[in-house]
Design a protein around this motif. Structure first.
Motif, PDB file in Angstrom:
ATOM      1  N   TYR A   1      -1.968  -6.028   4.967  1.00 38.33           N
ATOM      2  CA  TYR A   1      -1.441  -5.920   3.610  1.00 38.33           C
ATOM      3  C   TYR A   1      -0.497  -4.718   3.533  1.00 38.33           C
ATOM      4  O   TYR A   1      -0.707  -3.711   4.219  1.00 38.33           O
ATOM      5  N   PRO A   2       0.544  -4.795   2.713  1.00 35.65           N
ATOM      6  CA  PRO A   2       1.449  -3.649   2.601  1.00 35.65           C
ATOM      7  C   PRO A   2       0.795  -2.488   1.861  1.00 35.65           C
ATOM      8  O   PRO A   2      -0.001  -2.691   0.935  1.00 35.65           O
ATOM      9  N   ALA A   3       1.124  -1.271   2.289  1.00 37.01           N
ATOM     10  CA  ALA A   3       0.647  -0.084   1.589  1.00 37.01           C
ATOM     11  C   ALA A   3       1.272  -0.018   0.196  1.00 37.01           C
ATOM     12  O   ALA A   3       2.313  -0.624  -0.077  1.00 37.01           O
ATOM     13  N   GLU A   4       0.615   0.713  -0.690  1.00 38.05           N
ATOM     14  CA  GLU A   4       1.137   0.853  -2.056  1.00 38.05           C
ATOM     15  C   GLU A   4       2.539   1.460  -2.047  1.00 38.05           C
ATOM     16  O   GLU A   4       3.373   1.116  -2.876  1.00 38.05           O
ATOM     17  N   ASN A   5       2.800   2.355  -1.102  1.00 42.05           N
ATOM     18  CA  ASN A   5       4.102   3.024  -1.028  1.00 42.05           C
ATOM     19  C   ASN A   5       5.008   2.390   0.021  1.00 42.05           C
ATOM     20  O   ASN A   5       5.945   3.030   0.521  1.00 42.05           O
ATOM     21  N   ALA A   6       4.758   1.145   0.385  1.00 49.44           N
ATOM     22  CA  ALA A   6       5.555   0.481   1.419  1.00 49.44           C
ATOM     23  C   ALA A   6       7.017   0.366   0.988  1.00 49.44           C
ATOM     24  O   ALA A   6       7.323   0.123  -0.185  1.00 49.44           O
ATOM     25  N   THR A   7       7.913   0.550   1.945  1.00 47.98           N
ATOM     26  CA  THR A   7       9.349   0.412   1.692  1.00 47.98           C
ATOM     27  C   THR A   7       9.947  -0.512   2.748  1.00 47.98           C
ATOM     28  O   THR A   7       9.347  -0.766   3.787  1.00 47.98           O
ATOM     29  N   VAL A   8      11.131  -1.004   2.435  1.00 48.03           N
ATOM     30  CA  VAL A   8      11.926  -1.752   3.411  1.00 48.03           C
ATOM     31  C   VAL A   8      13.340  -1.200   3.368  1.00 48.03           C
ATOM     32  O   VAL A   8      13.771  -0.654   2.349  1.00 48.03           O
ATOM     33  N   PRO A   9      14.096  -1.309   4.443  1.00 45.32           N
ATOM     34  CA  PRO A   9      15.482  -0.842   4.422  1.00 45.32           C
ATOM     35  C   PRO A   9      16.307  -1.654   3.415  1.00 45.32           C
ATOM     36  O   PRO A   9      16.201  -2.886   3.368  1.00 45.32           O
ATOM     37  N   ALA A  10      17.110  -0.978   2.637  1.00 42.34           N
ATOM     38  CA  ALA A  10      17.939  -1.687   1.654  1.00 42.34           C
ATOM     39  C   ALA A  10      18.835  -2.719   2.329  1.00 42.34           C
ATOM     40  O   ALA A  10      19.075  -3.806   1.782  1.00 42.34           O
ATOM     41  N   VAL A  11      19.297  -2.402   3.535  1.00 37.79           N
ATOM     42  CA  VAL A  11      20.211  -3.308   4.231  1.00 37.79           C
ATOM     43  C   VAL A  11      19.524  -4.624   4.584  1.00 37.79           C
ATOM     44  O   VAL A  11      20.200  -5.655   4.764  1.00 37.79           O
ATOM     45  N   ALA A  12      18.181  -4.612   4.659  1.00 33.78           N
ATOM     46  CA  ALA A  12      17.467  -5.842   5.014  1.00 33.78           C
ATOM     47  C   ALA A  12      17.579  -6.910   3.943  1.00 33.78           C
ATOM     48  O   ALA A  12      17.332  -8.094   4.214  1.00 33.78           O
ATOM     49  N   LYS A  13      17.946  -6.522   2.740  1.00 33.86           N
ATOM     50  CA  LYS A  13      18.107  -7.487   1.651  1.00 33.86           C
ATOM     51  C   LYS A  13      19.484  -8.135   1.670  1.00 33.86           C
ATOM     52  O   LYS A  13      19.750  -9.050   0.888  1.00 33.86           O
ATOM     53  N   ILE A  14      20.357  -7.672   2.534  1.00 36.35           N
ATOM     54  CA  ILE A  14      21.704  -8.238   2.617  1.00 36.35           C
ATOM     55  C   ILE A  14      21.673  -9.395   3.612  1.00 36.35           C
ATOM     56  O   ILE A  14      21.460  -9.198   4.810  1.00 36.35           O
TER      57      ILE A  14
END
Length: 229
Positions: A205-218
């Motif tokens: 499961y993702p952590a509460e503070n999980a992030t992804v790179p902004a570029v991954a949404k492109i």
């Protein structure tokens, strides 16, 4: 895949018919598209446990993938043991340090910069499960003879795609991690010489503070990924 007898062709009536009427297909395709668009590769994991049964169901879905000559040239190793996960992390980080300290080359490192990756891989310990995917370059028969496998990269690639989709469908996240080289995984996982490790998938499961790179949404527009004649 172990063979005990040479199989012969037998026509089997299509055992499962899950097709939708034409007026429902578009809606179903769009629902699946929208669900898969919510899939993200995650590096930050919560300590929430995941049952072995969930992992087994996801792997069973992957193992149902089509393959060249139905050889099914894959093996999956699911790991929750903390000590083994720590060993894999230490070995992977050793390879990653060499990669990021010059082994990759400037062009490759520049391409990775927007993703924000580095040599440290804490997710390999923090995720409740690691699934290590092995590609069987050839099979071994009951008498020790080699059994030729066909379209191994393509077959394993399909199975991994189905595994990632199954993990997402189960409400979990994963990360497609490929340390280079990965030969240490054979010894760590007790796998034979005919198998080549191709990927580690931390799952949880993702952590509460999980992030992804902004570029991954492109994502590329449809005009760049689809041609219709």
């Amino acid at each position: 895949m172990t063979e005990t007898a040479k199989p012969t062709y037998t026509a089997l009536p299509l055992p499962d018919r899950v097709q939708l009427p034409p007026e429902q297909s578009l809606g179903a395709a769009r629902v699946f598209r929208d669900h898969m668009r919510k899939r993200h590769s995650v590096r930050d994991y919560a300590p929430t446990p995941v049952s072995r049964e969930v992992i087994e169901a996801c792997v069973a879905a992957a193992a149902s993938a089509p393959s060249g000559a139905n050889r099914q040239p894959w093996h999956f190793v699911a790991i929750s043991d903390p000590a083994l996960k720590a060993r894999i992390r230490a070995a992977a980080e050793e390879e990653e340090r060499a990669f990021y300290e010059g082994g990759a080359g400037d062009e490759w490192l520049a391409a990775l910069e927007p993703i924000g990756t580095g040599a440290l891989k804490p997710h390999l310990e923090e995720a409740p499960w690691l699934i290590v995917v092995f590609a069987q370059r050839y099979g071994i028969g009951p008498d020790g003879q080699r059994i030729k496998h066909y379209y191994v990269p393509e077959s394993v690639g399909i199975a991994v795609g189905m595994l990632i989709a199954a993990i997402h469908h189960a409400g979990l996240v994963c990360l497609e991690h490929t340390p280079n080289p990965m030969k240490f995984l054979n010894a760590a996982c007790g796998r034979p010489e005919n198998e080549k490790p191709v990927m580690i998938l931390p799952v949880g499961y993702p952590a509460e503070n999980a992030t992804v790179p902004a570029v991954a949404k492109i994502k590329k527009p449809m005009s760049e990924v689809l041609s219709v004649f």
